[in-house]
Enzyme design. Sequence first.
Site, short mmCIF file in Angstrom:
data_model
loop_
_atom_site.label_atom_id
_atom_site.label_comp_id
_atom_site.label_asym_id
_atom_site.label_seq_id
_atom_site.Cartn_x
_atom_site.Cartn_y
_atom_site.Cartn_z
N HIS A 264 0.85 -1.19 0.00
CA HIS A 264 0.00 0.00 0.00
C HIS A 264 0.88 1.23 0.00
O HIS A 264 1.95 1.23 0.62
CB HIS A 264 -0.91 0.01 1.23
CG HIS A 264 -2.09 0.90 1.06
ND1 HIS A 264 -2.02 2.25 1.28
CD2 HIS A 264 -3.34 0.63 0.65
CE1 HIS A 264 -3.20 2.77 1.02
NE2 HIS A 264 -4.02 1.82 0.62
N ASP A 318 -7.80 -5.65 0.35
CA ASP A 318 -8.29 -6.60 -0.65
C ASP A 318 -7.88 -8.04 -0.37
O ASP A 318 -8.38 -8.96 -1.01
CB ASP A 318 -7.79 -6.19 -2.05
CG ASP A 318 -8.51 -4.96 -2.54
OD1 ASP A 318 -9.71 -4.84 -2.26
OD2 ASP A 318 -7.88 -4.11 -3.17
N1 CMC Z 1 4.06 -7.63 -4.06
C1 CMC Z 1 5.39 -7.60 -4.21
N2 CMC Z 1 6.10 -6.45 -4.21
C2 CMC Z 1 5.43 -5.32 -4.04
C3 CMC Z 1 4.05 -5.28 -3.86
C4 CMC Z 1 3.36 -6.50 -3.89
N3 CMC Z 1 2.03 -6.54 -3.74
N4 CMC Z 1 3.64 -4.01 -3.73
C5 CMC Z 1 4.73 -3.27 -3.81
N5 CMC Z 1 5.82 -4.04 -4.02
C6 CMC Z 1 7.21 -3.61 -4.17
C7 CMC Z 1 7.43 -3.15 -5.60
O1 CMC Z 1 7.84 -4.21 -6.42
C8 CMC Z 1 8.50 -2.11 -5.39
O2 CMC Z 1 9.71 -2.78 -5.14
P1 CMC Z 1 11.13 -2.19 -5.68
O3 CMC Z 1 11.29 -0.88 -4.96
O4 CMC Z 1 12.13 -3.20 -5.28
O5 CMC Z 1 10.97 -2.01 -7.15
C9 CMC Z 1 8.11 -1.44 -4.09
O6 CMC Z 1 7.40 -2.45 -3.35
C10 CMC Z 1 7.22 -0.23 -4.27
O7 CMC Z 1 6.08 -0.64 -5.05
P2 CMC Z 1 5.19 0.34 -5.91
O8 CMC Z 1 4.32 -0.45 -6.82
O9 CMC Z 1 6.06 1.40 -6.51
O10 CMC Z 1 4.33 1.01 -4.74
P3 CMC Z 1 3.09 1.95 -4.97
O11 CMC Z 1 2.94 2.71 -3.72
O12 CMC Z 1 3.23 2.70 -6.24
O13 CMC Z 1 1.89 0.91 -5.19
C11 CMC Z 1 0.20 -0.65 -4.77
C12 CMC Z 1 0.97 0.54 -4.21
C13 CMC Z 1 -1.00 -0.94 -3.87
C14 CMC Z 1 -0.33 -0.30 -6.17
C15 CMC Z 1 1.13 -1.88 -4.86
O14 CMC Z 1 1.54 -2.23 -3.55
C16 CMC Z 1 0.50 -3.04 -5.59
O15 CMC Z 1 0.54 -3.09 -6.81
N6 CMC Z 1 -0.12 -4.01 -4.84
C17 CMC Z 1 -0.77 -5.13 -5.46
C18 CMC Z 1 -2.17 -4.74 -5.92
C19 CMC Z 1 -3.11 -4.50 -4.76
O16 CMC Z 1 -3.22 -5.31 -3.85
N7 CMC Z 1 -3.87 -3.40 -4.84
C20 CMC Z 1 -4.84 -3.04 -3.82
C21 CMC Z 1 -4.44 -1.81 -3.08
S1 CMC Z 1 -5.35 -1.51 -1.59
C22 CMC Z 1 -6.96 -1.18 -2.05
C23 CMC Z 1 -7.15 -0.15 -3.09
O17 CMC Z 1 -6.46 0.84 -3.16
O18 CMC Z 1 -8.09 -0.34 -3.85
#
Ligand code: CMC
Length: 382
Positions: A264, A318
């Site tokens: 998140h 989720d």
């Molecule tokens: N699994 C593995 N690695 C992860 C995950 C994950 N679910 N989420 C983030 N990371 C890692 C990502 O690979 C990156 O690593 P590195 O710095 O080594 O490249 C680092 O953490 C930062 O990730 P990001 O995608 O740049 O983080 P963000 O703040 O832009 O994205 C997020 C937040 C929720 C989109 C992301 O955590 C994600 O894609 N999660 C999976 C999808 C998910 O469960 N979404 C629901 C979110 S909560 C409810 C909602 O908002 O609707």
Amino acid sequence: MSSESTTAFKPGLEGVPVAESAISFIDGKRARLEYRGIAVEVLAEESCFEETAWLLLKGKLPTQKELADFDHELRHHRRLKYKLLDLIKCLPETGHPMGALQAAVAAMGMFYPARDVANPKTQWESAIRLISKMPTIVAAFHRLRHGDEAIPPRDDLDHAANFYYMLFEREPSPSVRKVMDACLILHAEHTMNASTFSSRVTASTLAEPYAVVSSAIGTLMGPLHGGANEEVLDMLSEIGSVENVRPWLEKAVATKRKIMGFGHRVYKVKDPRATVLQKLAEYVFSETGTPLSYRIAVELERAAADVLGPKGIYPNVDFYSGIVYHALGIPKDLFTPIFAISRVAGWLAHWLEQLKNNRIYRPEQIYVGERDVPYIPIEKRT
Ligand code: CMC
């Protein structure tokens, strides 16, 4: 070439405030989420969706009379105009219910013009219509796509129970009703997430509330936002067994695959809503038996704590919501629409807040393209 902008570009607007808001608050290090200052866990336990929606919209808890009147109005507006139902009938049954919801909400704006967005009467009537009719739209599309008649809403049931009834043509047990209601409370608001930002951007143009909510629905659809709850179930069934969790996770991490339902932007600990949803899941399973998907999920959370925990990546809302809905017999592609029929309360609260002190959103870009490019006639292009 770059533009004149002196401000640094922040991908995903990370850390950039885009509004002042008094609606909800997150402490991402302490797993704290408050709606108008009240902890979400307390609301999930003590409140009901109708009261929580009022709290979000009005800024304080309702009196008994205010809640009774609000509840009465919501029940009164649940029915759909037959033309709206006809429109839903014409949508392809293979399409995603989020598309149907977005289309029907956009169409509502044609039936209930609300151009006078500054008028408190228009604001309130639109909010009531959207909150009360969205569950009817979702349930109607679901029934119709299977060739069944849409089930008309029942005025003697509350918001959560009526939605369940319109889906299944039977009333929920008291425990199922409570779980459904708590899920609606938990998803109702969450500060400046993508769909809420989308609603505020649309609101800032003084567009009608139906356009505000339909733009937010479109934004919620994506798998990085509301759509993740569907993907969690797919992922758990791909893992297949508790024994396969660790090898699967190792491979996923090695290939930089995202674990759905984890991570998140704001929470660096387990999302407080995931904690409540996990308890709700266990409550449901005490009646229905524990499914394999839940045992896999618990093991995945445990295994991921070692690998992803040090990076602040823990289960989000989720992760357990889909497992709860699945246990209630709700089809997978309705998980995100249920998120929407709850989150509409938050979107509308942000719409009203945006209108109070509105300035159209018009951010900057950093131009990285070419300049002063000569036009080459088509016959001379190679
Ligand atoms: N699994 C593995 N690695 C992860 C995950 C994950 N679910 N989420 C983030 N990371 C890692 C990502 O690979 C990156 O690593 P590195 O710095 O080594 O490249 C680092 O953490 C930062 O990730 P990001 O995608 O740049 O983080 P963000 O703040 O832009 O994205 C997020 C937040 C929720 C989109 C992301 O955590 C994600 O894609 N999660 C999976 C999808 C998910 O469960 N979404 C629901 C979110 S909560 C409810 C909602 O908002 O609707």
